[in-house]
Every structure is written in structure tokens, then in C-alpha cells.
Scaffold this motif. Structure first.
Motif, short mmCIF file in Angstrom:
data_model
loop_
_atom_site.label_atom_id
_atom_site.label_comp_id
_atom_site.label_asym_id
_atom_site.label_seq_id
_atom_site.Cartn_x
_atom_site.Cartn_y
_atom_site.Cartn_z
N UNK A 40 0.82 -1.20 0.00
CA UNK A 40 0.00 0.00 0.00
C UNK A 40 0.86 1.26 0.00
N UNK A 41 0.30 2.36 -0.50
CA UNK A 41 1.00 3.63 -0.53
C UNK A 41 1.19 4.17 0.89
N UNK A 42 2.24 4.98 1.07
CA UNK A 42 2.57 5.52 2.38
C UNK A 42 2.04 6.94 2.53
N UNK A 43 1.39 7.18 3.67
CA UNK A 43 0.88 8.50 4.03
C UNK A 43 1.43 8.85 5.40
N UNK A 44 1.98 10.04 5.54
CA UNK A 44 2.42 10.51 6.85
C UNK A 44 1.32 11.36 7.46
N UNK A 45 1.07 11.17 8.76
CA UNK A 45 0.07 11.98 9.47
C UNK A 45 0.59 12.31 10.86
N UNK A 46 0.31 13.52 11.31
CA UNK A 46 0.67 13.91 12.66
C UNK A 46 -0.39 14.82 13.25
N UNK A 47 -0.42 14.85 14.58
CA UNK A 47 -1.40 15.66 15.32
C UNK A 47 -0.66 16.55 16.31
N UNK A 48 -0.89 17.86 16.27
CA UNK A 48 -0.28 18.84 17.16
C UNK A 48 1.24 18.78 17.04
N UNK A 49 2.00 18.47 18.10
CA UNK A 49 3.45 18.39 17.96
C UNK A 49 3.81 17.32 16.95
N UNK A 50 2.99 16.28 16.85
CA UNK A 50 3.22 15.24 15.86
C UNK A 50 3.08 15.74 14.43
N UNK A 51 2.27 16.79 14.22
CA UNK A 51 2.12 17.37 12.89
C UNK A 51 3.43 18.02 12.43
N UNK A 52 4.11 18.71 13.37
CA UNK A 52 5.41 19.31 13.04
C UNK A 52 6.44 18.24 12.75
N UNK A 53 6.42 17.17 13.53
CA UNK A 53 7.36 16.06 13.31
C UNK A 53 7.09 15.38 11.97
N UNK A 54 5.80 15.20 11.64
CA UNK A 54 5.44 14.57 10.37
C UNK A 54 5.88 15.43 9.20
N UNK A 55 5.70 16.75 9.30
CA UNK A 55 6.12 17.65 8.24
C UNK A 55 7.63 17.62 8.06
N UNK A 56 8.36 17.60 9.17
CA UNK A 56 9.82 17.53 9.09
C UNK A 56 10.27 16.26 8.37
N UNK A 57 9.68 15.13 8.72
CA UNK A 57 10.05 13.88 8.06
C UNK A 57 9.59 13.87 6.60
N UNK A 58 8.38 14.35 6.36
CA UNK A 58 7.83 14.33 5.01
C UNK A 58 8.69 15.13 4.03
N UNK A 59 9.25 16.24 4.50
CA UNK A 59 10.07 17.07 3.61
C UNK A 59 11.36 16.35 3.19
N UNK A 60 11.73 15.28 3.92
CA UNK A 60 12.95 14.54 3.59
C UNK A 60 12.69 13.24 2.84
N UNK A 61 11.47 12.72 2.90
CA UNK A 61 11.16 11.45 2.22
C UNK A 61 9.99 11.65 1.25
N UNK A 62 9.85 12.85 0.73
CA UNK A 62 8.70 13.21 -0.10
C UNK A 62 8.46 12.25 -1.25
N UNK A 63 9.53 11.83 -1.93
CA UNK A 63 9.37 10.99 -3.11
C UNK A 63 8.79 9.62 -2.80
N UNK A 64 8.77 9.23 -1.51
CA UNK A 64 8.25 7.92 -1.13
C UNK A 64 6.83 7.99 -0.56
N UNK A 65 6.24 9.19 -0.57
CA UNK A 65 4.93 9.40 0.03
C UNK A 65 3.85 9.66 -1.00
N UNK A 66 2.63 9.30 -0.63
CA UNK A 66 1.47 9.66 -1.42
C UNK A 66 1.02 11.07 -1.06
N UNK A 67 0.98 11.39 0.24
CA UNK A 67 0.51 12.69 0.69
C UNK A 67 0.81 12.83 2.18
N UNK A 68 0.41 13.97 2.74
CA UNK A 68 0.64 14.29 4.15
C UNK A 68 -0.66 14.78 4.77
N UNK A 69 -0.93 14.38 6.01
CA UNK A 69 -2.11 14.84 6.75
C UNK A 69 -1.63 15.50 8.04
#
Length: 299
Positions: free
Chosen positions: A137-166
Motif C-alpha cells: 500500500x501507498x505511504x501516508x504521513x500523518x501527525x497531530x499537534x506536535x506530531x504534525x510538526x514532526x510529520x512535516x519535518x520527516x515528510x520534507x525529507x522522504x517526499x518521493x516515497x509518500x502519497x501525501x501528508x495529513x
């Protein structure tokens, strides 16, 4: 994007611990029917760069459906995690939630700098687990509150392997976020870079689904709009939730929340919702080209 030394300063000054300690007590869920729907997760363990054993909670869905890599809020509870997992499982999605160091079943001492170091091992361990389980299955990163900042930080480095970000209940400026959470930031210099969310968002090209409560007491809709405006994708969406504070929103996840979120993720896969059948108009032939279920362009 983060400045590691600035995040380490949050740990040294006790800010990180105070942030997680500022979470309200877990709501009393006396409703047995509600508790009965919460799924029991599985788990797997991986090692951080320093050998610390860290735990991932697994709410397993279909092998071929999207896999949601979830980074929890500072106020997360087993109940709020389960309510979110229920919605993903209804769509056949799998949700994998990281227990931060010193939380859940993970070892080590809690600290944001350590968590940031754990993000890449977490991502790699999920990919290895999926390979071992025969999951594609495709990979989606999701984070909530402080987890949202962590998810965005990781997503910006592995973008090509993701479907989207929540991002649910995210934030724009770190110091504004911490102050609104009731954390004493008087010892922190204002000129340091902590979570650089705007810069990270500006560098991220995949679609982002923003969820925010109009009654959020930590970040107003106007503050969030500064972050939303930096998204590069035309498919990004800002969804205002009819809920209370961000902590209350986490406990009010329901079928409408799930339907909107799952539909948006499915659209990223080219899967569109069923067309509603329209009534016959006088003098007009009834439509016969109705889709049942979802359209899948590759079938």
C-alpha cells in the motif's frame, strides 16, 4: 525542517517535558459501547540509532490499501488513538503509530531531539515490516499537534516515497505554540530556529490535508492560514472541523471525519466516490452510466 541544537535546548530547559505534561487528563469514557469499538493494536519493535528499543502500534488493514504512518500529539491517549484507527480501518487502511521514547512501550527518556533522530529509523522500520508482511500500500504521513510538526519535518525529507501528508491541529510558529500551551518559554531566545514549519511546507510538493478546529485555543484559523498558504500542491485542502479545542477534536473523531479524510486520500490514488443516482426528469431518459463503488482507472 528543524535546527537540532535549538530543539535540544527545549529538552535541556525542560520545555519538552513540560509540553507533554501539559496534556489534560484522559477523558472519562464510561460508555461501554464506545470502548468496545476501539481496536486492539498489534506491534513491532525496532532500534533507534543508539540501540534504544522503540515500539510501533499496528492497526492492520488491507495489504494493498494505504498505510498511515502516524506521529501522535503530546496529549494523545489510547482512546483518541483508537478512535482515529477505527476510521482508517473502515476504509481498509493500516495505521502505524510510533510510541515516542519514554511513552507507551518504548524505552528511553522522552525528548524532542531524540524523537527527531528516531523518525528515519521509524520510517525505515515500517518499510521493512511492510516488505516482510507482503504489503504494498501507498505511504501516508500523518501527525497531530506536535506530531504534525514532526510529520512535516520527516515528510520534507522522504517526499518521493509518500502519497501525501495529513496534518491535524498543526501550528505555525513554535514559540507561539508553546506559549499557548501554557509552557514557560521565558528562558528561550526568540531568535533561534526551532520547528521551521513554513520553510518545510514551502519545500514540500505533495498534497497536504490540513484539519483544524475553529475553536482551537492554541492556534487560530488565521495563524494556520500562514502555514496552509505555503503548501505547493493545488490538491491541498484546509478542512475546518466542527469541534472544540484540539484536545476535544481528538476525542470527537467520528464517521464524518473519517469519510472526508478517506475520500481525500483515495482521490490521491485516482479513486473517486460513487456518483449519486439522480431521479428521472420528465421527458428525459434516465441515466444509465452510473458508477457503483469506486472507479479505479488501472482496472
Amino acid at each position: 525542517m528543524v535546527e537540532r541544537e535549538s530543539i535540544a535546548m527545549l529538552d535541556r530547559e525542560g520545555i519538552s517535558a513540560a509540553l507533554f505534561d501539559s496534556a489534560p487528563a484522559s477523558p472519562d469514557l464510561a460508555d461501554a459501547e464506545l470502548l468496545s469499538i476501539l481496536p486492539e493494536p498489534g506491534n513491532f519493535v525496532f532500534s533507534g540509532d543508539d540501540g534504544t528499543e522503540l515500539n510501533v502500534q499496528v492497526f492492520a488493514g488491507d495489504l494493498r490499501q494505504p498505510h498511515i504512518l502516524y506521529l501522535p500529539a503530546e496529549y494523545e491517549t489510547p482512546e483518541s488513538l483508537g478512535l482515529l484507527a477505527v476510521q482508517f480501518l473502515k476504509g481498509g487502511f493500516t495505521m502505524l503509530s510510533l510510541d515516542y521514547r519514554g511513552t507507551g512501550k518504548s524505552q528511553g527518556a522522552l525528548g524532542l531531539a531524540a524523537i527527531i533522530h528516531d523518525l528515519h529509523p521509524f520510517f525505515s522500520s515500517v518499510q521493512e515490516w511492510m516488505r516482510n508482511e507482503g504489503r504494498n500500500g501507498k505511504l501516508v504521513l500523518m501527525g497531530r499537534s506536535i506530531g504534525a510538526a514532526l510529520a512535516l519535518h520527516l515528510a520534507s525529507q522522504v517526499e518521493d516515497q509518500l502519497l501525501c501528508l495529513v496534518m491535524e491541529s498543526g501550528f505555525d510558529r513554535t514559540l507561539d505554540f508553546l506559549a499557548a500551551k501554557g509552557v514557560d518559554i521565558s528562558t528561550l531566545p526568540a531568535d533561534r530556529r526551532y520547528f521551521e514549519n513554513r520553510a518545510a511546507m514551502a519545500s514540500f510538493g505533495k498534497p497536504v490535508f490540513f484539519i483544524h478546529s475553529s475553536r482551537d485555543t492554541v492556534q487560530t484559523l488565521s495563524q494556520m492560514e500562514w502555514l496552509v498558504a505555503e503548501s505547493r500542491s493545488k490538491a491541498s485542502q484546509f478542512q475546518v472541523a466542527p469541534a472544540g479545542t484540539r484536545e476535544e477534536l481528538a476525542m470527537q473523531v467520528n464517521d464524518l471525519y473519517g469519510q472526508v479524510l478517506l475520500q481525500w486520500i483515495n482521490l490521491r490514488l485516482g479513486i473517486r466516490p460513487a456518483r449519486k443516482k439522480r431521479g428521472r426528469r420528465p421527458g428525459k431518459k434516465a441515466a444509465t452510466d452510473l458508477y457503483l463503488g469506486y472507479t479505479r482507472p488501472w482496472e
